[in-house]
Design an enzyme around this catalytic site. Structure first.
Site, mmCIF file in Angstrom:
data_model
loop_
_atom_site.group_PDB
_atom_site.id
_atom_site.type_symbol
_atom_site.label_atom_id
_atom_site.label_comp_id
_atom_site.label_asym_id
_atom_site.label_seq_id
_atom_site.Cartn_x
_atom_site.Cartn_y
_atom_site.Cartn_z
ATOM 1 N N ARG A 119 11.333 0.377 6.061
ATOM 2 C CA ARG A 119 9.899 0.373 4.620
ATOM 3 C C ARG A 119 10.359 0.861 4.056
ATOM 4 N NH1 ARG A 119 3.194 1.237 5.231
ATOM 5 N NH2 ARG A 119 3.711 -0.280 5.333
ATOM 6 N N HIS A 146 5.509 -7.335 1.028
ATOM 7 C CA HIS A 146 4.927 -7.404 2.981
ATOM 8 C C HIS A 146 4.578 -8.115 3.206
ATOM 9 C CE1 HIS A 146 3.363 -4.206 5.356
ATOM 10 N NE2 HIS A 146 2.689 -3.664 5.054
ATOM 11 N N GLN A 149 2.883 -8.231 6.922
ATOM 12 C CA GLN A 149 1.451 -8.658 5.898
ATOM 13 C C GLN A 149 -0.251 -9.818 6.240
ATOM 14 O OE1 GLN A 149 -0.835 -6.071 6.031
ATOM 15 N NE2 GLN A 149 -2.723 -7.295 6.285
ATOM 16 N N ASP A 240 -6.790 -5.152 -2.552
ATOM 17 C CA ASP A 240 -5.673 -4.444 -1.891
ATOM 18 C C ASP A 240 -6.457 -2.697 -2.509
ATOM 19 O OD1 ASP A 240 -3.897 -2.615 -0.710
ATOM 20 O OD2 ASP A 240 -2.147 -3.529 -2.732
ATOM 21 N N CYS A 285 -5.140 -5.642 3.281
ATOM 22 C CA CYS A 285 -4.599 -5.336 4.135
ATOM 23 C C CYS A 285 -4.785 -3.835 5.279
ATOM 24 C CB CYS A 285 -3.079 -5.094 3.281
ATOM 25 S SG CYS A 285 -2.729 -4.484 2.141
ATOM 26 N N ARG A 313 -1.644 -8.139 12.973
ATOM 27 C CA ARG A 313 0.193 -7.788 12.764
ATOM 28 C C ARG A 313 0.118 -7.412 14.023
ATOM 29 N NH1 ARG A 313 0.680 -4.325 7.951
ATOM 30 N NH2 ARG A 313 2.890 -4.709 8.914
HETATM 31 N N1 CP Z 1 -1.691 -2.292 6.370
HETATM 32 C C1 CP Z 1 -0.720 -1.610 6.039
HETATM 33 O O1 CP Z 1 0.890 -1.512 6.006
HETATM 34 O O2 CP Z 1 -0.568 -0.682 6.366
HETATM 35 P P1 CP Z 1 0.424 0.693 6.443
HETATM 36 O O3 CP Z 1 0.310 1.493 5.460
HETATM 37 O O4 CP Z 1 -0.719 1.857 7.373
HETATM 38 O O5 CP Z 1 1.604 0.220 7.533
HETATM 39 N N1 NVA Z 2 -0.009 -1.845 -1.985
HETATM 40 C C1 NVA Z 2 0.108 -1.018 -1.158
HETATM 41 C C2 NVA Z 2 0.025 -2.040 0.569
HETATM 42 C C3 NVA Z 2 -0.233 -0.967 1.657
HETATM 43 C C4 NVA Z 2 -0.405 -1.348 2.895
HETATM 44 C C5 NVA Z 2 1.234 -0.280 -1.355
HETATM 45 O O1 NVA Z 2 2.660 -0.743 -1.541
HETATM 46 O O2 NVA Z 2 1.198 1.032 -1.045
#
Ligand code: CP
Ligand code: NVA
Length: 328
Positions: A119, A146, A149, A240, A285, A313
């Protein structure tokens, strides 16, 4: 309207459709790959036991520059369920590529681990890891995409609707990383998407172009608009957070002003359900900012799929690992 309907109970990879090495973007997957992931995920969810030694003796590393609940826990628990070992590596204080080059970093990791889950802020960090590592690299969210997701989301929508053929999904809010992956995957699977954003927060043109190219093949439509009235007749409404990770210090005020009229509330869900033979589902998400992009009434309603998305997930990621390692 022509649509591509994939039946995950019968789909399998064609001989000429080689599994990708890495998952950096949904663009790395063909519809056949996705069908294989959905098929395996369904099998794993129904009966996990036969898969419990799939990663026996393997170690995977999870590199996180940003916070996480779902991604971290679902990968760690998921890999444990497959008989493997997952190691969390906190990169929140020093980004990948600062202490040493991304190439050296990847070349070290590949000597110890069987796979890398990352990440990162910059999408380029993720693609550089994939370029230099000989083991699979999975995008666990970047500023651009993502993909894990999106796989869980469309698997969940299929569970809810029974079939994705002809399905219509509305996106309300920021044309962000989650929106990008969802749009790319929806187009590949013949799911039409209406993306409603405030002006200036549309998804990136290159992603829209790629989704439209796939949609032309599957008969799906991709509609970009600023008009919330266009969400009438959609099987699900997805939103989101208005402020993504990394934007909190510089863009919070600006974004709260811009997104004020884009809250998903009961009235908007009623509009989305108009003309359907079922109530429109709600998707997110997570993490959600209750009272901002969505009301409690909507996220806690029977139509809300948010916790199914979170559970899925794990199953879809485990199925993805099976695909990337040639074990599905
Ligand atoms: N939806 C998602 O990726 O959640 P987190 O940021 O908690 O991993
Ligand atoms: N768009 C959000 C998604 C989190 C899972 C972010 O990038 O923070």
């Amino acid at each position: 309207m022509a649509t591509l309907s994939i039946d995950p109970t019968t789909a399998s990879l064609k001989a000429d459709t080689k599994a990708p090495r890495h998952l950096a973007s949904i663009a790395d997957l063909t519809p056949e790959h996705v069908a294989e992931v959905f098929n395996t995920a369904g099998a794993m969810k129904a009966a996990p036991k036969p898969w419990s030694t799939m990663l026996s003796g393997q170690s995977w590393v999870m590199l996180f520059e940003k916070p996480s609940l779902r991604t971290r826990v679902s990968f760690e628990v998921g890999i444990t369920k497959l008989g493997g070992h997952a190691m969390y590596y906190d990169h929140s204080k020093t980004r990948i590529g600062v202490r040493e080059s991304i190439k050296d970093y990847a070349k070290n990791l590949e000597r110890w681990v069987d796979g890398i889950i990352a990440r990162t802020f910059a999408h380029d960090t993720l693609t550089q890891l994939a370029e230099h590592a000989s083991v699979p690299v999975i995008n666990a969210l970047t500023d651009h995409e993502h993909p894990c997701q999106a796989l869980a989301d469309l698997f969940t929508l299929k569970e809810a609707l029974g079939d994705l053929g002809g399905a219509k999904l509305a996106w309300v809010g920021d044309g962000n990383n989650v929106c990008h992956s969802l749009m790319l995957l929806a187009a590949k699977l013949g799911v039409s998407m209406t993306i409603v954003t405030p002006k200036g927060f549309e998804p990136q043109f290159s992603v829209v172009k790629s989704a439209i190219a796939d949609a032309e093949q599957t008969g799906a439509t991709i509609t970009l608009t600023h008009n919330l009235d266009l969400i009438a007749g959609h099987d699900a409404v997805y939103t989101d957070t208005w402020v993504s990770m990394g934007q909190e210090d510089t863009q919070s005020m600006l974004r709260h002003d811009a997104f004020g009229g884009f809250q998903v509330d009961g009235e908007l869900m009623a509009l989305a359900s108009r003309g359907l033979d079922h109530a429109s589902h709600f998707m997110h998400c997570l993490p959600a900012h209750r009272g901002e992009e969505v009301t409690d009434e909507v996220i806690d309603s029977p139509e809300s799929l948010v916790y199914d998305q979170a559970e899925n997930r794990m199953w879809t990621q485990n199925a993805l690992i099976a695909l990337l390692t040639g074990k599905s």
